[in-house]
Design a protein around this motif. Structure first.
Motif, short mmCIF file in Angstrom:
data_model
loop_
_atom_site.label_atom_id
_atom_site.label_comp_id
_atom_site.label_asym_id
_atom_site.label_seq_id
_atom_site.Cartn_x
_atom_site.Cartn_y
_atom_site.Cartn_z
N SER A 37 0.83 -1.21 0.00
CA SER A 37 0.00 0.00 0.00
C SER A 37 0.86 1.26 0.00
O SER A 37 0.48 2.28 -0.59
CB SER A 37 -0.94 0.01 1.21
N MET A 96 -2.53 -1.52 -7.31
CA MET A 96 -3.47 -0.41 -7.46
C MET A 96 -3.90 -0.30 -8.92
O MET A 96 -3.07 -0.05 -9.80
CB MET A 96 -2.84 0.91 -7.00
N SER A 100 -8.52 3.18 -8.94
CA SER A 100 -8.06 3.60 -7.62
C SER A 100 -6.99 4.68 -7.73
O SER A 100 -6.93 5.59 -6.89
CB SER A 100 -7.50 2.40 -6.86
N TYR A 104 -7.42 8.44 -5.97
CA TYR A 104 -6.55 8.54 -4.80
C TYR A 104 -6.58 9.94 -4.19
O TYR A 104 -6.54 10.95 -4.90
CB TYR A 104 -5.12 8.19 -5.20
#
Length: 219
Positions: A37, A96, A100, A104
């Motif tokens: 992440s 990702m 996404s 963001y």
């Protein structure tokens, strides 16, 4: 009047000297401790930073008087255009997807650097900004090289996913040459470039905040 722009750049770099071992995010990636992440956040932040920096560099090119400064900033803007398509593969490598990436929400600690580049674009003497920027580029390139190596070794990233980092990891001595030429021309015409050390120091501080913010992502 006058002065040695090359010596000025060296003195600035000596004052900012750092290495990848002092960067908590780089260390976490090279040791395989950083969550995917956080790697995805790196890509997503850069997805926003690159267009902003490109506009800032084009503004500085338009404001510059010396051909070397114009060439320097135009070259930086061109580089941002080239590297922008490489962000999505880095994000995808970290899991990702494009949707996404587009949705963001940026972190303030990561966006302080491009915000300051925008400030420089509007307020700084272009030659001083050029020298301040290249003073920090060597550290950035070293970080990108270490990250690319760590992502390949620890996370199994391939060349496509690492292409963004590889782009910046390559030395670019011509950037130093153009920035020094621009600064030398300004010094020779009597501009002391008095803000250069301050600009470089703040750029370095904001970049440090960028990496510290990414290092704080734990899930």
């Amino acid at each position: 009047m006058g002065g040695d722009a090359g010596a000025l750049l060296k003195s600035i770099r000596d004052g900012l000297a750092t290495d990848a071992g002092e960067n908590p995010f780089v260390v976490a990636v090279t040791e395989g401790r950083a969550p995917l992440s956080a790697v995805a956040a790196l890509a997503a932040e850069e997805h926003l930073i690159i267009p902003s920096d490109r506009r800032g560099f084009l503004t500085l090119a338009a404001r510059a008087d010396e051909p070397a400064a114009v060439d320097f900033f135009a070259g930086l803007a061109s580089g941002e255009s080239l590297v922008f398509p490489l962000v999505a593969p880095l994000a995808a490598g970290a899991g990702m997807e494009q949707e996404s990436l587009a949705a963001y929400e940026p972190r303030a600690g990561c966006q302080a650097y491009p915000a300051y580049v925008s400030w420089l674009a509007l307020n700084a003497e272009p030659a001083a900004a050029a020298l301040a920027l290249v003073a920090n580029f060597a550290a950035w390139g070293g970080y990108c090289a270490a990250l690319a190596a760590g992502l390949r070794e620890r996370y199994g990233f391939g060349d496509e996913a690492c292409a963004f980092l590889d782009f910046f990891a390559e030395p670019a001595p011509e950037l130093d040459q153009k920035a020094v030429a621009a600064a030398q021309a300004a010094l020779d015409r009597g501009d002391p470039l008095s803000g250069t050390h301050r600009y470089a120091r703040l750029l370095h501080a904001y970049e440090t905040g960028f990496w510290q913010t990414l290092a704080g992502i734990d899930a």
